[in-house]
Motif scaffolding. Structure first.
Motif, PDB file in Angstrom:
ATOM      1  N   SER A 150      -2.855  12.425   5.257  1.00 19.55           N
ATOM      2  CA  SER A 150      -1.906  11.584   4.522  1.00 19.55           C
ATOM      3  C   SER A 150      -2.439  11.191   3.151  1.00 19.55           C
ATOM      4  O   SER A 150      -1.666  10.965   2.217  1.00 19.55           O
ATOM      5  CB  SER A 150      -1.556  10.328   5.331  1.00 19.55           C
ATOM      6  N   SER A 151      -3.768  11.127   3.014  1.00 20.51           N
ATOM      7  CA  SER A 151      -4.347  10.773   1.712  1.00 20.51           C
ATOM      8  C   SER A 151      -4.124  11.872   0.673  1.00 20.51           C
ATOM      9  O   SER A 151      -4.188  11.624  -0.529  1.00 20.51           O
ATOM     10  CB  SER A 151      -5.844  10.492   1.862  1.00 20.51           C
ATOM     11  N   LYS A 207       7.712   0.216   6.835  1.00 22.25           N
ATOM     12  CA  LYS A 207       7.646  -0.034   8.272  1.00 22.25           C
ATOM     13  C   LYS A 207       9.024  -0.404   8.810  1.00 22.25           C
ATOM     14  O   LYS A 207       9.745  -1.187   8.203  1.00 22.25           O
ATOM     15  CB  LYS A 207       6.651  -1.161   8.574  1.00 22.25           C
ATOM     16  N   GLU A 214       3.327   2.032   2.080  1.00 22.92           N
ATOM     17  CA  GLU A 214       3.936   2.345   3.368  1.00 22.92           C
ATOM     18  C   GLU A 214       5.310   1.683   3.480  1.00 22.92           C
ATOM     19  O   GLU A 214       5.639   0.774   2.731  1.00 22.92           O
ATOM     20  CB  GLU A 214       3.047   1.839   4.512  1.00 22.92           C
ATOM     21  N   GLN A 253      -5.470  10.061   8.611  1.00 24.43           N
ATOM     22  CA  GLN A 253      -5.983   9.446   7.385  1.00 24.43           C
ATOM     23  C   GLN A 253      -6.360  10.511   6.362  1.00 24.43           C
ATOM     24  O   GLN A 253      -6.065  10.377   5.167  1.00 24.43           O
ATOM     25  CB  GLN A 253      -7.193   8.567   7.712  1.00 24.43           C
ATOM     26  N   THR A 304       5.782   3.577  11.141  1.00 29.98           N
ATOM     27  CA  THR A 304       5.213   3.492   9.795  1.00 29.98           C
ATOM     28  C   THR A 304       5.346   4.840   9.106  1.00 29.98           C
ATOM     29  O   THR A 304       4.977   5.872   9.674  1.00 29.98           O
ATOM     30  CB  THR A 304       3.724   3.097   9.846  1.00 29.98           C
ATOM     31  N   ASN A 319       0.806  -1.222   0.000  1.00 30.29           N
ATOM     32  CA  ASN A 319       0.000   0.000   0.000  1.00 30.29           C
ATOM     33  C   ASN A 319       0.839   1.271   0.000  1.00 30.29           C
ATOM     34  O   ASN A 319       0.322   2.362   0.201  1.00 30.29           O
ATOM     35  CB  ASN A 319      -0.945   0.003   1.201  1.00 30.29           C
ATOM     36  N   HIS A 363       0.467   9.708  15.864  1.00 30.98           N
ATOM     37  CA  HIS A 363       0.448  10.021  14.439  1.00 30.98           C
ATOM     38  C   HIS A 363       0.982  11.444  14.270  1.00 30.98           C
ATOM     39  O   HIS A 363       0.532  12.362  14.969  1.00 30.98           O
ATOM     40  CB  HIS A 363      -0.972   9.938  13.883  1.00 30.98           C
ATOM     41  N   TYR A 369       3.955   6.645   5.827  1.00 37.53           N
ATOM     42  CA  TYR A 369       2.978   6.525   4.755  1.00 37.53           C
ATOM     43  C   TYR A 369       3.532   7.161   3.481  1.00 37.53           C
ATOM     44  O   TYR A 369       4.270   8.136   3.532  1.00 37.53           O
ATOM     45  CB  TYR A 369       1.661   7.207   5.158  1.00 37.53           C
ATOM     46  N   ASN A 370       3.182   6.586   2.342  1.00 33.85           N
ATOM     47  CA  ASN A 370       3.619   7.131   1.041  1.00 33.85           C
ATOM     48  C   ASN A 370       5.141   7.294   0.994  1.00 33.85           C
ATOM     49  O   ASN A 370       5.671   8.375   0.733  1.00 33.85           O
ATOM     50  CB  ASN A 370       2.943   8.479   0.768  1.00 33.85           C
ATOM     51  N   TYR A 371       5.841   6.188   1.252  1.00 33.76           N
ATOM     52  CA  TYR A 371       7.307   6.211   1.340  1.00 33.76           C
ATOM     53  C   TYR A 371       7.958   6.744   0.062  1.00 33.76           C
ATOM     54  O   TYR A 371       8.868   7.578   0.113  1.00 33.76           O
ATOM     55  CB  TYR A 371       7.818   4.801   1.637  1.00 33.76           C
TER      56      TYR A 371
END
Length: 579
Positions: A408-409, A326, A324, A405, A339, A322, A443, A341-343
């Motif tokens: 980050s989207s 980790k 990410e 959420q 985590t 997805n 977060h 997100y959107n690495y």
């Protein structure tokens, strides 16, 4: 074994011993090598080192100085060590498979105890058996090993067949999983695969060739068999060097080793950061357990997590389907998961701005950030906070899970525009979640502080008329109001076009609040970033468009809000003259 082969064997053995000693030194000095499953590599190297030293007993002078009982003990010890080496290569292969297939990732410490026990259970009996039976002695190569022409020569063949079969099976499964979904495999694991391949190709053949000469097979001795045996011995002698270069083929690892040997420190990182970087993962967060209060504990935990992430941003961690990435650490017998997100988007943004990972590590120095922490810490609504690093370069802003959420989207489209050289969007470097076992997740977002390079910055905020709330801006600068700013017409045209493109991206998200920041000063200590740099009325300034993190929802729809903000900006910036 003829003299020429013996000379080459001793040369290869010497090279391998030097490489293995360097590996042990590197494991002690370089944090990168201790990453899971590095412990298995180093135990294999130590066992390998013992096997390499035994080749000295092939030299007649040394061999004659060893008693028969001593040679038997050395032979039994060599077989024990080679079995240990095979065990840990198998364990290394299993860990690679677990990582690629994302299985049992949280049980590494417990599993390693079982693996250590299995290694001894499968190795010690052979040591005792060979010592008691007296079947260890002078091998076909003249060195101390399993006695030549004894029935025990078949034992290493059976052992090798068992281990190599299992290793190849799990290697095949690892390659299958990786080819099926490359993102699931951390890039650093390929270097551990090289170690496994190098070991099998160079370490195993000698015992297989010896097995062909097992007395019960009645193999005819000829020059081909003799040369095969010599080649097997030479491969075994150089095996340690092959494993070394397989592991150190990882980018910049040799450079780090060399710098460590000569005492060169590339980065002048403070002692506390250096100590954290050098700690094994199992002890990483122990320094952070001295909690003065919850605020400091949360900030320190975030900083330590970011230090470890940016110390090994590209090679460590596990990429997920997805998008990410980790990282997993152990904290006082509890697991800590980080985590990002959107690495890929974060990595591209960092590369596009020529940011060095060491710059992040400097800013996250725990000791320096602890000084005057309260003056740079702001409590927000919903039990969230904003923290400014001690050098005023970066903000850390925490969110609720729902806000994380939502925000980050938006990052994939935001980052794509942010990479454009004309963009004025505030630089966002990533959205993170850290989870400690038994504690609530944190977060947060990491983004730049516009104007940090100015000695005495002044700040102007320009918002749209339909702005829902004006009390959530967090910045270290005092805010000043400006009626108008005169800039050259050509610059104004380019700037307004860029701002329109920036706000186009932000307006795609319904309910997102954002505003324009203008930070300026007469005296500039450092040019922060050229793409946001402007000159107006003899002053140097930087502009940026920032998301309002603590406010969601506007009184008007997203397009109306955008038009309102553009109108306000258009009224502030006026043309001074044209070219």
């Amino acid at each position: 074994m003829n003299e020429l082969v013996l000379v080459f064997l001793l040369v290869f053995m010497s090279i391998s011993i030097v490489c293995e000693l360097l590996m042990i030194y590197a494991f002690i000095k370089l944090k990168k090598l201790r990453h899971r499953p590095g412990i298995y590599v180093i135990i294999q190297v130590i066992a390998h080192l013992i096997v390499d030293f035994h080749w000295l007993s092939a030299v007649a002078i040394i061999r004659n100085s060893i008693t028969m009982q001593g040679c038997r003990f050395v032979g039994a010890l060599v077989f024990y060590s080679s079995t240990i080496a095979f065990n840990y290569i198998l364990f290394l292969t299993l860990e690679i498979y677990f990582s690629v297939s994302q299985k049992y990732l949280d049980d590494f410490k417990k599993r390693s105890y079982y693996f250590h026990a299995i290694a001894q259970i499968t190795s010690i009996p052979f040591l005792i058996m060979l010592e008691i039976s007296g079947k260890a002695g002078s091998s076909k190569f003249g060195a101390c090993g399993i006695e030549a022409s004894s029935e025990y020569e078949i034992v290493p063949v059976i052992r090798n067949f068992f281990y190599i079969t299992l290793i190849l099976i799990f290697m095949g499964l690892s390659f299958y999983k990786r080819s099926k979904n490359d993102d699931e495999c951390a890039s650093a694991l390929k270097y551990h695969l090289y170690v496994v391949l190098g070991f099998i190709i160079t370490f195993a053949p000698i015992q297989i060739i010896n097995g062909v000469n097992y007395p019960e097979f009645h193999t005819n001795q000829n020059s081909i068999i003799e040369w095969s045996r010599n080649i097997g011995a030479l491969l075994n002698a150089i095996s340690g060097a092959v494993v070394f270069f397989a592991r150190f083929s990882q980018k910049k690892l040799l450079k780090h080793l060399w710098n460590s040997i000569i005492g060169k420190h590339e980065d002048k990182i403070s002692q506390s950061v250096l100590e954290i970087n050098l700690l094994p993962y199992s002890n990483l967060f122990q320094q952070l357990d001295k909690k003065v209060n919850t605020i400091k504990a949360q900030v320190n935990n975030i900083l330590a997590s970011l230090i470890m992430v940016f110390s090994d941003f590209c090679t460590a961690g596990i990429k997920c389907m997805n998008g990410e990435k980790k990282w997993t650490y152990e904290y006082m017998n509890r697991m800590c998961k980080v985590t990002l997100y959107n690495y890929k988007q974060s990595k591209r943004v960092i590369n596009s701005e020529n940011m060095k990972m060491k710059n992040f590590v400097y800013s996250f120095d725990i000791d320096k950030n602890s000084e005057g922490l309260n003056s740079r810490y702001i409590n927000n609504s919903n039990n969230t906070f904003t923290f400014l690093t001690y050098d005023k370069k970066f903000y850390l802003k925490t969110f609720s899970a729902e806000d994380m959420q939502n925000f980050s989207s938006t990052f994939p489209s935001y980052s794509q525009r942010q990479e454009n050289s004309s963009s004025s969007l505030i630089s966002i470097y990533g959205f993170f979640t850290i989870e400690y076992e038994g504690e609530s997740a944190l977060h947060f977002v990491l983004y730049e502080n516009l104007g940090y390079a100015f000695k005495n910055p002044k700040l102007t905020i320009i918002r749209g008329k339909s702005y829902k709330s004006q009390n959530a801006i967090n910045n270290s600068c005092a805010e000043f109001s400006i009626d108008m700013i005169k800039i050259p017409a050509s610059l104004r045209k380019k700037m307004m076009k860029s701002i329109e493109n920036d706000t186009n991206v932000l307006s795609l998200v319904q309910g997102l609040n954002y505003y324009l920041i203008l930070a300026y000063d007469i005296e500039v200590s450092l040019v922060q970033r050229r793409k946001k740099l402007i000159t107006c009325e003899g002053k140097t300034a930087v502009i940026g468009i920032s998301i309002e993190w603590d406010v969601w929802g506007t009184e008007k729809n997203s397009n109306e809000y955008r038009e309102s903000l553009l109108k306000e900006i258009d009224g502030i910036f006026i043309s001074s003259f044209t070219y």
